[in-house]
Design a protein around this motif. Sequence first.
Motif, mmCIF file in Angstrom:
data_model
loop_
_atom_site.group_PDB
_atom_site.id
_atom_site.type_symbol
_atom_site.label_atom_id
_atom_site.label_comp_id
_atom_site.label_asym_id
_atom_site.label_seq_id
_atom_site.Cartn_x
_atom_site.Cartn_y
_atom_site.Cartn_z
ATOM 1 N N GLU A 145 71.746 29.761 -1.245
ATOM 2 C CA GLU A 145 72.822 30.476 -1.931
ATOM 3 C C GLU A 145 73.217 29.856 -3.272
ATOM 4 O O GLU A 145 74.167 30.321 -3.904
ATOM 5 C CB GLU A 145 74.069 30.503 -1.026
ATOM 6 N N ALA A 195 77.525 35.373 12.379
ATOM 7 C CA ALA A 195 77.564 34.891 10.997
ATOM 8 C C ALA A 195 78.981 34.843 10.427
ATOM 9 O O ALA A 195 79.262 34.044 9.529
ATOM 10 C CB ALA A 195 76.680 35.778 10.125
ATOM 11 N N TYR A 229 81.457 27.292 5.403
ATOM 12 C CA TYR A 229 80.780 27.049 4.127
ATOM 13 C C TYR A 229 81.497 25.939 3.360
ATOM 14 O O TYR A 229 82.732 25.900 3.305
ATOM 15 C CB TYR A 229 80.761 28.309 3.261
ATOM 16 N N GLY A 237 68.454 32.725 11.629
ATOM 17 C CA GLY A 237 68.627 32.780 10.187
ATOM 18 C C GLY A 237 69.546 31.722 9.634
ATOM 19 O O GLY A 237 69.622 31.532 8.414
ATOM 20 N N TYR A 238 70.267 31.019 10.507
ATOM 21 C CA TYR A 238 71.218 29.998 10.074
ATOM 22 C C TYR A 238 70.866 28.625 10.641
ATOM 23 O O TYR A 238 71.707 27.733 10.671
ATOM 24 C CB TYR A 238 72.640 30.377 10.487
ATOM 25 N N SER A 251 75.883 26.207 3.775
ATOM 26 C CA SER A 251 76.330 26.874 4.994
ATOM 27 C C SER A 251 76.152 25.927 6.176
ATOM 28 O O SER A 251 75.296 25.036 6.170
ATOM 29 C CB SER A 251 75.535 28.160 5.227
ATOM 30 N N ARG A 268 70.213 25.489 6.055
ATOM 31 C CA ARG A 268 71.108 25.953 4.988
ATOM 32 C C ARG A 268 70.600 27.251 4.369
ATOM 33 O O ARG A 268 69.408 27.415 4.110
ATOM 34 C CB ARG A 268 71.206 24.863 3.918
ATOM 35 N N GLN A 269 71.529 28.173 4.115
ATOM 36 C CA GLN A 269 71.195 29.399 3.406
ATOM 37 C C GLN A 269 70.926 29.085 1.930
ATOM 38 O O GLN A 269 71.555 28.205 1.341
ATOM 39 C CB GLN A 269 72.361 30.391 3.487
#
Length: 437
Positions: free
Chosen positions: A426, A380, A385, A419-420, A411, A423-424
């Motif tokens: 955020e 990560a 970003y 988990g990636y 992201s 897109r996160q």
Amino acid sequence: MSFVTVSIYFCKRKTWYMIRKSALLMLIMFIATARERLHAEEKDTLAVSTEKRIERIEKKLKKLGDFSLSGYILLQWQLAESPDAMGFAAGGAFNGANNRFTIREGRIKLTYTKGIVQAVFQPDFTERGVSVKDVYMRLTSKNKLVSGQGGIFDRPFGYEISHSAVLRESPERSRLFLSLFPGERDVGAAVHLNGFKKLEGFSLSAGVFNGNGVGRETDKYKDFIGRLSWLGNVRSAEVGGAFSYYEGSVPNPVDNNYIYVPGIGFSRRSDIEVGSRAIRRYFGFSAKYKQEWIGGKTNIRAEYVFGQQPGNFETNADPSGSSVAVAGLPLYLRDFHGMYLILVHDIAKTRHTIVGKFDFYDPNRRISGSEIGLLQNTGAADVRYITYGVGYIFRWNKHLRLMAYYDFVNSENCPNLAGYETRQLENVFTARVQVNF
């Protein structure tokens, strides 16, 4: 009794009456004169006393005039796209709460100026506690061309670090600068040259710093920061540019670290001495443009920074002064680059301002999103970003400002990193009230 005797008697009484009357009149005149003299003396004494009091008050006011007090409070409400949002560009992680009130900053700045000497003390009060932001002294030559500074103060790199929150048009600085310079400040000493005889508009700042932010010094090495800038007028516009350089290091906490090898990932080096230097080097290019025209006032600023940043497996942020050395985690050396571009426009002669911002940060520019999680020891901390920000500011008066701002955080898609894959979540909306005094 004869006539003569009577005449003498009355003459004596009249004479005695005249003498008494004259004596009484003289006594009255003497008393009046004495009272006038006494009153005049009292007035003179009072005048002298009043003059001394005024003089003492003027001295006290003059002494107080050497001090100035200013400050501001930033109160905000934020709504996150997810309760797990890290809020990197919005003041920190949300920790399970998708909305929050917070005092982003509450500053009081006390400045003492006397001749060539200036001293500044600035604490920050928030719900998270009290911290010290600025404590420094500054000596400036009489012609204002040269000054020296020492203590805790902003690192002289680029534009965004020294752009005060009072004037900042986005809720936070860019992810690039928040990663490289968390807290913006460091402990050290610097020299500023603000004018050159044949190079009008140029200024130079150079300093030596501990390199640990506001944390205590933990090694024998010092970091160097230098910035050469120019500001001038081109036709009706104000134009500026700057080049910044950072040369420093982070001590290796263990006897190994990791370097990136294309196509392989991070490779372990085991020939490292504990306490040896892991190089930290940044190159920065900055530009700004300001133009007043019939539609209002337009400001554009942009900065691009690249170099090498030591971090660890979990973070690419500046590890100096953090728990990296304490935890004994090996350092990862990454080649990064990033930039931001911000456009601010004050609409005509109104109190309305619109803002647009592009923020890009790639902590490992030598790797693509599809390789992260696939190559060894990548994760990560290598994810790129890109953030787009749009905002509106209403300048109520010189003491009150209202802001509404939305960060669209994107992201990098990394199909091989759990988990990636997408897109996160955020994104963050910020509503802020700012009061200056």
